[in-house]
Enzyme design. Structure first.
Site: not given
Ligand SMILES: [Zn+2]
Ligand SMILES: [Zn+2]
Length: 341
Positions: A40, A43, A62-63, A92, A95, A98, A203, A265
Protein backbone atom coordinates in the site's frame (compact mmCIF):
# COMPACT_ATOMS: atom_id res chain seq x y z
CA UNK A 1 11.78 14.52 16.23
CA UNK A 2 12.71 13.06 12.85
CA UNK A 3 9.93 11.64 10.67
CA UNK A 4 9.93 10.10 7.18
CA UNK A 5 7.14 11.91 5.37
CA UNK A 6 5.26 12.00 2.11
CA UNK A 7 5.44 15.71 1.31
CA UNK A 8 4.26 15.96 -2.30
CA UNK A 9 2.47 13.44 -4.54
CA UNK A 10 4.82 11.92 -7.06
CA UNK A 11 7.94 12.97 -5.13
CA UNK A 12 10.17 10.77 -3.00
CA UNK A 13 9.36 10.99 0.75
CA UNK A 14 11.87 12.83 2.91
CA UNK A 15 13.09 13.15 6.46
CA UNK A 16 11.66 16.19 8.25
CA UNK A 17 11.83 17.61 11.73
CA UNK A 18 8.35 17.66 13.35
CA UNK A 19 7.07 18.20 16.92
CA UNK A 20 6.82 15.17 19.24
CA UNK A 21 3.07 14.33 19.51
CA UNK A 22 1.44 14.40 22.96
CA UNK A 23 -0.89 11.65 24.22
CA UNK A 24 -4.45 12.79 24.96
CA UNK A 25 -6.82 11.03 27.38
CA UNK A 26 -6.91 7.29 26.63
CA UNK A 27 -3.80 7.48 24.43
CA UNK A 28 -0.35 5.97 24.64
CA UNK A 29 2.84 7.68 23.46
CA UNK A 30 5.16 5.13 21.85
CA UNK A 31 8.87 5.43 21.18
CA UNK A 32 8.92 3.72 17.79
CA UNK A 33 10.92 0.52 17.39
CA UNK A 34 10.04 -1.07 14.02
CA UNK A 35 7.88 -0.45 10.96
CA UNK A 36 7.02 -3.01 8.30
CA UNK A 37 6.79 -1.74 4.72
CA UNK A 38 3.70 -2.67 2.73
CA UNK A 39 2.57 -2.66 -0.91
CA UNK A 40 0.00 0.00 0.00
CA UNK A 41 2.91 2.34 0.76
CA UNK A 42 4.24 1.75 -2.75
CA UNK A 43 0.85 2.83 -4.16
CA UNK A 44 1.15 6.09 -2.14
CA UNK A 45 4.68 6.70 -3.44
CA UNK A 46 3.62 6.15 -7.05
CA UNK A 47 0.34 8.11 -6.87
CA UNK A 48 -0.31 11.43 -8.51
CA UNK A 49 -2.47 14.21 -6.99
CA UNK A 50 -6.13 13.22 -6.48
CA UNK A 51 -5.58 9.45 -6.43
CA UNK A 52 -5.97 9.23 -2.64
CA UNK A 53 -8.25 11.41 -0.48
CA UNK A 54 -5.42 12.42 1.87
CA UNK A 55 -3.89 15.82 2.57
CA UNK A 56 -0.10 16.03 2.59
CA UNK A 57 2.22 15.91 4.37
CA UNK A 58 1.87 12.82 6.54
CA UNK A 59 4.39 10.41 8.05
CA UNK A 60 4.47 6.98 6.41
CA UNK A 61 4.29 3.60 8.18
CA UNK A 62 1.22 1.53 9.17
CA UNK A 63 2.84 -1.74 10.35
CA UNK A 64 3.99 -0.33 13.67
CA UNK A 65 5.67 -1.61 16.81
CA UNK A 66 6.83 0.73 19.58
CA UNK A 67 7.73 0.85 23.26
CA UNK A 68 5.55 2.62 25.82
CA UNK A 69 7.08 6.03 26.56
CA UNK A 70 4.19 7.86 28.27
CA UNK A 71 0.54 7.25 29.13
CA UNK A 72 -2.37 9.64 28.57
CA UNK A 73 -4.95 10.30 31.28
CA UNK A 74 -6.95 7.21 32.23
CA UNK A 75 -4.48 4.61 30.90
CA UNK A 76 -3.08 2.52 33.76
CA UNK A 77 -2.43 -0.97 32.41
CA UNK A 78 0.81 -0.64 30.43
CA UNK A 79 4.35 -0.46 31.78
CA UNK A 80 7.01 2.00 30.60
CA UNK A 81 9.26 0.36 28.01
CA UNK A 82 6.74 -2.40 27.21
CA UNK A 83 6.72 -3.36 23.50
CA UNK A 84 3.33 -3.17 21.77
CA UNK A 85 2.02 -3.82 18.27
CA UNK A 86 -0.30 -1.19 16.78
CA UNK A 87 -3.47 -2.14 14.89
CA UNK A 88 -3.06 -1.47 11.16
CA UNK A 89 -6.53 0.04 10.79
CA UNK A 90 -7.67 2.97 12.94
CA UNK A 91 -11.26 2.76 14.24
CA UNK A 92 -13.58 4.80 16.45
CA UNK A 93 -14.74 1.95 18.72
CA UNK A 94 -18.21 3.52 19.04
CA UNK A 95 -20.05 3.10 15.73
CA UNK A 96 -22.31 0.14 14.99
CA UNK A 97 -19.70 -1.38 12.63
CA UNK A 98 -17.08 -1.32 15.41
CA UNK A 99 -19.60 -2.57 18.01
CA UNK A 100 -20.51 -5.52 15.78
CA UNK A 101 -16.85 -6.54 15.89
CA UNK A 102 -15.82 -5.31 12.44
CA UNK A 103 -13.62 -2.38 13.46
CA UNK A 104 -11.52 -2.98 10.30
CA UNK A 105 -14.51 -1.58 8.37
CA UNK A 106 -15.15 1.42 10.67
CA UNK A 107 -16.31 4.34 8.47
CA UNK A 108 -13.57 6.44 10.10
CA UNK A 109 -10.90 3.96 9.00
CA UNK A 110 -10.52 5.48 5.53
CA UNK A 111 -7.65 7.43 7.06
CA UNK A 112 -5.31 6.42 9.85
CA UNK A 113 -1.69 6.12 10.96
CA UNK A 114 0.51 6.07 7.87
CA UNK A 115 -2.34 6.64 5.41
CA UNK A 116 -3.55 10.21 5.73
CA UNK A 117 -2.50 10.68 9.37
CA UNK A 118 1.01 10.51 10.77
CA UNK A 119 2.36 6.95 10.88
CA UNK A 120 5.19 5.16 12.60
CA UNK A 121 8.26 6.08 10.55
CA UNK A 122 9.15 8.63 13.23
CA UNK A 123 10.74 8.64 16.64
CA UNK A 124 7.35 8.81 18.41
CA UNK A 125 3.73 7.90 17.68
CA UNK A 126 0.49 8.47 19.62
CA UNK A 127 -2.10 5.65 19.56
CA UNK A 128 -5.37 5.03 21.46
CA UNK A 129 -4.76 2.36 24.16
CA UNK A 130 -7.54 0.22 22.63
CA UNK A 131 -5.51 -0.12 19.39
CA UNK A 132 -2.28 -1.56 20.86
CA UNK A 133 -1.47 -5.19 21.71
CA UNK A 134 1.33 -6.09 24.16
CA UNK A 135 4.06 -8.18 22.51
CA UNK A 136 5.81 -9.62 25.58
CA UNK A 137 9.31 -10.75 24.63
CA UNK A 138 8.71 -10.83 20.84
CA UNK A 139 11.35 -9.10 18.71
CA UNK A 140 9.81 -5.78 17.48
CA UNK A 141 11.28 -6.09 13.96
CA UNK A 142 9.97 -9.60 13.40
CA UNK A 143 6.60 -8.68 14.94
CA UNK A 144 5.95 -5.51 12.89
CA UNK A 145 4.53 -7.29 9.80
CA UNK A 146 2.04 -9.14 12.02
CA UNK A 147 0.02 -5.91 12.36
CA UNK A 148 -1.07 -5.95 8.72
CA UNK A 149 0.35 -8.85 6.68
CA UNK A 150 -0.03 -11.37 9.51
CA UNK A 151 -3.38 -10.12 10.81
CA UNK A 152 -5.06 -9.43 7.44
CA UNK A 153 -4.35 -13.00 6.30
CA UNK A 154 -5.59 -14.27 9.67
CA UNK A 155 -8.89 -12.37 9.27
CA UNK A 156 -9.52 -14.10 5.93
CA UNK A 157 -8.66 -17.56 7.25
CA UNK A 158 -10.97 -17.03 10.26
CA UNK A 159 -13.83 -16.16 7.91
CA UNK A 160 -13.58 -19.42 5.92
CA UNK A 161 -13.01 -21.71 8.93
CA UNK A 162 -16.55 -23.20 8.83
CA UNK A 163 -15.89 -24.44 5.27
CA UNK A 164 -12.62 -26.16 6.14
CA UNK A 165 -13.83 -29.43 7.63
CA UNK A 166 -11.70 -32.61 7.71
CA UNK A 167 -11.07 -33.74 4.14
CA UNK A 168 -11.40 -30.22 2.73
CA UNK A 169 -8.95 -28.26 0.56
CA UNK A 170 -7.96 -24.58 0.70
CA UNK A 171 -6.15 -22.94 -2.22
CA UNK A 172 -3.92 -19.92 -1.50
CA UNK A 173 -3.09 -17.88 -4.62
CA UNK A 174 0.00 -15.70 -4.19
CA UNK A 175 2.17 -16.94 -1.34
CA UNK A 176 4.45 -13.91 -0.87
CA UNK A 177 3.93 -11.87 2.30
CA UNK A 178 0.23 -12.24 3.19
CA UNK A 179 -0.24 -15.59 1.50
CA UNK A 180 2.74 -17.06 3.35
CA UNK A 181 1.09 -16.12 6.63
CA UNK A 182 -2.23 -17.54 5.37
CA UNK A 183 -0.58 -20.91 4.75
CA UNK A 184 0.69 -20.93 8.32
CA UNK A 185 -2.67 -19.86 9.83
CA UNK A 186 -4.46 -22.58 7.82
CA UNK A 187 -2.11 -25.26 9.11
CA UNK A 188 -2.46 -24.01 12.70
CA UNK A 189 -6.26 -23.56 12.71
CA UNK A 190 -7.70 -26.13 10.27
CA UNK A 191 -7.41 -29.76 9.16
CA UNK A 192 -7.61 -28.66 5.48
CA UNK A 193 -5.17 -29.69 2.80
CA UNK A 194 -3.38 -26.48 1.75
CA UNK A 195 -2.54 -25.90 -1.92
CA UNK A 196 -0.19 -22.97 -2.59
CA UNK A 197 -0.31 -21.33 -6.04
CA UNK A 198 2.35 -18.88 -7.23
CA UNK A 199 4.17 -17.89 -10.43
CA UNK A 200 7.49 -17.89 -8.56
CA UNK A 201 9.19 -21.22 -7.88
CA UNK A 202 11.13 -19.84 -4.91
CA UNK A 203 7.91 -18.69 -3.22
CA UNK A 204 6.30 -22.09 -3.94
CA UNK A 205 9.24 -23.77 -2.19
CA UNK A 206 8.92 -21.40 0.77
CA UNK A 207 5.18 -22.10 0.97
CA UNK A 208 5.91 -25.80 1.27
CA UNK A 209 8.43 -25.09 4.02
CA UNK A 210 5.69 -23.08 5.76
CA UNK A 211 3.33 -26.06 5.65
CA UNK A 212 1.59 -26.16 2.25
CA UNK A 213 0.84 -29.76 1.22
CA UNK A 214 0.98 -28.99 -2.51
CA UNK A 215 2.42 -26.14 -4.57
CA UNK A 216 1.23 -25.39 -8.11
CA UNK A 217 2.44 -22.88 -10.69
CA UNK A 218 -0.03 -20.09 -11.43
CA UNK A 219 -1.15 -20.33 -15.07
CA UNK A 220 -4.15 -21.07 -17.27
CA UNK A 221 -4.15 -24.72 -16.12
CA UNK A 222 -4.22 -24.06 -12.36
CA UNK A 223 -7.97 -24.53 -11.84
CA UNK A 224 -7.93 -27.82 -13.76
CA UNK A 225 -5.10 -29.07 -11.54
CA UNK A 226 -7.03 -28.09 -8.42
CA UNK A 227 -9.99 -30.11 -9.74
CA UNK A 228 -7.72 -33.10 -10.35
CA UNK A 229 -6.49 -32.87 -6.76
CA UNK A 230 -10.07 -32.75 -5.44
CA UNK A 231 -11.64 -35.56 -7.51
CA UNK A 232 -13.30 -33.00 -9.76
CA UNK A 233 -15.14 -31.19 -6.96
CA UNK A 234 -12.98 -28.08 -6.47
CA UNK A 235 -11.70 -26.50 -3.27
CA UNK A 236 -13.86 -25.58 -0.25
CA UNK A 237 -12.04 -22.23 0.01
CA UNK A 238 -9.87 -20.19 -2.36
CA UNK A 239 -7.96 -17.16 -1.05
CA UNK A 240 -6.68 -14.87 -3.82
CA UNK A 241 -3.92 -12.60 -2.49
CA UNK A 242 -3.10 -11.28 -5.97
CA UNK A 243 -6.42 -10.07 -7.36
CA UNK A 244 -5.69 -9.73 -11.07
CA UNK A 245 -8.14 -10.76 -13.82
CA UNK A 246 -6.25 -14.03 -14.22
CA UNK A 247 -6.14 -14.98 -10.54
CA UNK A 248 -9.74 -13.91 -9.82
CA UNK A 249 -10.93 -16.14 -12.68
CA UNK A 250 -8.74 -18.99 -11.45
CA UNK A 251 -10.16 -18.51 -7.96
CA UNK A 252 -13.80 -18.80 -9.10
CA UNK A 253 -12.97 -21.75 -11.35
CA UNK A 254 -11.16 -23.58 -8.52
CA UNK A 255 -13.92 -23.35 -5.91
CA UNK A 256 -16.62 -25.92 -5.29
CA UNK A 257 -20.35 -25.59 -4.60
CA UNK A 258 -21.08 -24.10 -1.15
CA UNK A 259 -17.43 -23.04 -1.01
CA UNK A 260 -15.91 -19.61 -0.46
CA UNK A 261 -13.73 -17.29 -2.53
CA UNK A 262 -11.91 -14.32 -0.96
CA UNK A 263 -10.54 -11.61 -3.26
CA UNK A 264 -7.92 -10.16 -0.92
CA UNK A 265 -5.30 -8.75 -3.29
CA UNK A 266 -6.09 -5.24 -4.56
CA UNK A 267 -4.87 -6.07 -8.06
CA UNK A 268 -7.92 -4.43 -9.63
CA UNK A 269 -8.91 -7.57 -11.52
CA UNK A 270 -12.45 -8.67 -12.28
CA UNK A 271 -14.23 -11.97 -12.80
CA UNK A 272 -17.84 -12.49 -13.93
CA UNK A 273 -20.35 -13.19 -11.17
CA UNK A 274 -23.27 -14.86 -12.91
CA UNK A 275 -25.13 -18.15 -13.24
CA UNK A 276 -22.56 -20.70 -14.37
CA UNK A 277 -19.68 -18.33 -13.53
CA UNK A 278 -19.70 -18.94 -9.79
CA UNK A 279 -20.08 -22.35 -8.13
CA UNK A 280 -23.58 -22.78 -6.69
CA UNK A 281 -24.08 -21.11 -3.30
CA UNK A 282 -20.40 -20.18 -3.17
CA UNK A 283 -19.61 -17.11 -1.01
CA UNK A 284 -17.51 -14.45 -2.75
CA UNK A 285 -16.18 -11.68 -0.52
CA UNK A 286 -13.67 -8.82 -0.57
CA UNK A 287 -12.04 -8.40 2.85
CA UNK A 288 -9.71 -5.61 3.97
CA UNK A 289 -7.41 -5.45 6.97
CA UNK A 290 -7.94 -7.06 10.33
CA UNK A 291 -9.77 -6.37 13.57
CA UNK A 292 -7.96 -5.55 16.80
CA UNK A 293 -9.15 -8.94 18.08
CA UNK A 294 -7.47 -10.60 15.07
CA UNK A 295 -4.20 -8.88 16.00
CA UNK A 296 -4.49 -10.12 19.59
CA UNK A 297 -4.89 -13.69 18.27
CA UNK A 298 -2.00 -13.45 15.79
CA UNK A 299 0.27 -12.05 18.48
CA UNK A 300 -0.77 -14.96 20.71
CA UNK A 301 0.25 -17.42 17.96
CA UNK A 302 3.59 -15.64 17.57
CA UNK A 303 4.19 -15.56 21.33
CA UNK A 304 3.57 -19.31 21.39
CA UNK A 305 6.35 -19.73 18.82
CA UNK A 306 3.92 -21.03 16.17
CA UNK A 307 4.70 -18.53 13.37
CA UNK A 308 7.73 -18.16 11.15
CA UNK A 309 8.28 -14.42 10.64
CA UNK A 310 11.09 -13.74 8.18
CA UNK A 311 12.17 -10.11 7.77
CA UNK A 312 14.94 -8.03 6.25
CA UNK A 313 15.84 -5.13 8.53
CA UNK A 314 16.99 -1.65 7.44
CA UNK A 315 18.12 1.14 9.81
CA UNK A 316 15.90 4.28 9.97
CA UNK A 317 18.39 6.39 8.00
CA UNK A 318 18.04 3.96 5.07
CA UNK A 319 14.21 4.03 4.91
CA UNK A 320 14.36 5.38 1.36
CA UNK A 321 16.63 2.58 0.23
CA UNK A 322 14.34 0.05 1.96
CA UNK A 323 11.37 1.29 -0.10
CA UNK A 324 13.51 1.32 -3.24
CA UNK A 325 14.67 -2.27 -2.80
CA UNK A 326 11.17 -3.39 -1.83
CA UNK A 327 9.70 -1.77 -4.96
CA UNK A 328 12.37 -3.36 -7.15
CA UNK A 329 11.40 -6.81 -5.83
CA UNK A 330 14.79 -7.30 -4.19
CA UNK A 331 13.43 -8.09 -0.72
CA UNK A 332 12.60 -11.80 -0.52
CA UNK A 333 10.85 -11.60 2.87
CA UNK A 334 9.23 -8.55 4.57
CA UNK A 335 11.15 -5.27 4.63
CA UNK A 336 11.22 -3.73 8.11
CA UNK A 337 12.72 -0.40 9.17
CA UNK A 338 14.26 -0.47 12.66
CA UNK A 339 13.40 3.06 13.73
CA UNK A 340 15.55 2.92 16.87
CA UNK A 341 18.64 1.69 14.96
ZN1 LIG B 1 -0.50 -2.59 4.54
ZN1 LIG C 1 -16.20 2.77 14.26
Amino acid sequence: MTAYRLVAWGEAPRFEDVPVPRPGPGDVLLRMAAVGLCHTDLHFLAAGPGTFPYELPFTLGHENVGRVEDLGAGVDDLAAGEAVAVAGVHSCGRCTTCLRGFDNYCPQGWRGRGYGDDGGLAEFLVVPRREVVPLGPLDPCRAAPLTDAGATSYHVVRKVLPKLVPGSTCVVIGVGGLGGYAVQHLRLLTPARVVAVDVDEGRRETAKALGAHEALPSDAGTAARVRELTDGAGAEAVLDFVGTDATARTALASARAVGAVALVGAGGGTAPVRWGGVPLECDVFVPMGATIADLHEVVALARAGALRMDVEVFPFGRAGEAYERFRAGEVRTRAVVAVDA
